[in-house]
Design an enzyme around this catalytic site. Sequence first.
Site, PDB file in Angstrom:
ATOM      1  N   LYS A   1       0.522   1.000 -13.677  1.00 59.62           N
ATOM      2  CA  LYS A   1      -0.531   0.236 -12.994  1.00 59.62           C
ATOM      3  C   LYS A   1      -1.527  -0.281 -14.031  1.00 59.62           C
ATOM      4  O   LYS A   1      -1.842   0.428 -14.995  1.00 59.62           O
ATOM      5  CB  LYS A   1      -1.237   1.156 -11.993  1.00 59.62           C
ATOM      6  CG  LYS A   1      -2.247   0.451 -11.093  1.00 59.62           C
ATOM      7  CD  LYS A   1      -2.861   1.450 -10.116  1.00 59.62           C
ATOM      8  CE  LYS A   1      -3.780   0.754  -9.126  1.00 59.62           C
ATOM      9  NZ  LYS A   1      -4.422   1.710  -8.190  1.00 59.62           N
TER      10      LYS A   1
ATOM     11  N   SER B   1      -4.145   0.343  -3.331  1.00 60.53           N
ATOM     12  CA  SER B   1      -4.236  -0.675  -4.354  1.00 60.53           C
ATOM     13  C   SER B   1      -3.055  -0.689  -5.328  1.00 60.53           C
ATOM     14  O   SER B   1      -2.879  -1.686  -6.027  1.00 60.53           O
ATOM     15  CB  SER B   1      -5.532  -0.476  -5.152  1.00 60.53           C
ATOM     16  OG  SER B   1      -5.485   0.750  -5.847  1.00 60.53           O
TER      17      SER B   1
ATOM     18  N   SER C   1      -4.494   5.090  -2.521  1.00 59.38           N
ATOM     19  CA  SER C   1      -3.885   3.964  -3.229  1.00 59.38           C
ATOM     20  C   SER C   1      -2.507   4.222  -3.833  1.00 59.38           C
ATOM     21  O   SER C   1      -1.878   3.291  -4.325  1.00 59.38           O
ATOM     22  CB  SER C   1      -4.828   3.476  -4.336  1.00 59.38           C
ATOM     23  OG  SER C   1      -5.851   2.696  -3.786  1.00 59.38           O
TER      24      SER C   1
END
Lengths: 89, 490
Positions: free
Chosen positions: B78, B153, B177
């Site tokens: 990420k 997210s 997330s």
Amino acid sequence: MDIKKVAELARLQISEQEETLYDQQLSSIVNYFVELEAIETKGIEPMVTPVDLEPYWREDKKESTLTTDEALKNAPEKMGNLFKVPPVV
Amino acid sequence: METLNLSAAEIVKKFSKGEIKAVEVVGAYLKNIEKRDKTLNSFITKNENALDAAKKLDAKREQGKPTGRLAGVPVAIKDMLCTKGQKTTAASKILENFIPPYSATVVEKLEAEDAIVIGKTNQDEFAMGSSTENSAFGPCKNPWDLERVPGGSSGGSAAAVAGRLSPIAIGTDTGGSIRQPASFCGIVGAKPTYGRVSRFGIIAFASSLDQAGPMTLNVEDAALTMEVIGGQCRRDSTTSERKIPHWAKSLSQDLKGVKVGLPQEYITDALSTDTKKTLDEAVKFVQSEGAEVVPVSLPHTKLCVSLYYIIATCEASSNLARYDGVRFGKRADFTHSPPSDILEFYSRTRGEGFGTEVKRRIMLGTFALSSGYYEAYYKKACQVRRKLREDFLKAFQSCDVMLSPVCTGAAFKLGEKVSDPLSMYLNDVLTLSTNLAGLPGMSVPGGFTKEGLPIGLQITSHLFNEQAMLNVAYAIEKGLSLKEVPNVLR
């Protein structure tokens, strides 16, 4: 909520359009928070971190981390080994 | 395609026996990224050095040197985690050209075990969002239905794993997330106990809630990856000194005598019919395997959204103060209109650099911490947070794990909730409390909607008892044996 003042405290320049939008949205979110008022919290220690960890000591010895060049590499503007900013006074 | 269906554990096994080369594995994934990512948009940056790293690893093995626990496994990271020499943006314009001079501890640990970073994944800007629509680099799509969001997210990491663009990925979880996008994309996603995994080098959103974890195709890979990234780190004083157990080796499907708690406050009319059905079937399954299902109560659940959006935004408003345009990150262009004072210098830089949702949350946090409101909002929220944690500690006296859905429903459509932040926030109600209490939690695929969209089950266990959570997830995975694959792969 005084949106202009909050934006200034947050160091955020926002447009008039954003000001109207945030005013509506933030008011409805803050109104939602009212539910907390009814909860009795007298004498309760605020919990700021979820896990109680013991602090520990580390050896006080020097180590090399970033060089000046590495630390300056992402600077928007630099001069020699300094960060450069436009005149602000 | 065969290579792309291997789990991380299988890749490691085949690689160590010399049955497959790292360059073949990395090559297959790079090819698939080339083929599919124009549509999915799950990566922000691809690692141009991935093949070179694979070649070096192959040479190392051929020389007979020992290789690591994730040898030859591509990993998508990420874009919240710093990667030395590789652009790290947090999906924000303000960091669009930021090249970190160091790597996050998580990345260092993965590389030390010979995993190969294949790229940096798309996400909501600064991890603020539940749909990966708040990205300065365009929204990411759900591999099961391109008109739907992958969740967020960590949506890019979830879509990359579901679309077979990487066998494993790393996400971060501040309020769900990792778990919510895992649920929306039909993969496994685990958030370890707060303090298990170092936050050093991870771009800070809300420091008392943030925790990185694995997003994988199966539970074994999640356990294996979590073992690699976990452990005390001298650069993060909130990491625990507890030893990391051998989670993967200790996985057990045996549910006899395991007490599974069902939080009563999570089962409401807000759950979609398909979600409720998936939960009911999971309950029946664990019972049939010998688990004892007990109702538990978490009375402060309904306050989670308020608690989270006060505490997370307060911490964010402080953490994001560092983006000031002086030392790194984007600075507003002052060439033709110099700032009249230092405030304008900061305000213009930040006003231009941050996206809508990030500004909204910084302002919310700034308000809640401002003079006259601090006690009523931030302090009050921290006090109620303690009461919420007590709910969990009490509930865990009568159960080993808790079982619930991850979300009230399956993936929603792009654009559906973007104009109404409060409704987007309310959608997170089942995942937020895990972070507030610091507990480990994970998502494991549990079923599908009538339209064929995946639904994830959430399993939560006591502090530092990840094994209990992993075992129940493992039993569910083996027992349900779901074989469906995303539309993009058909």
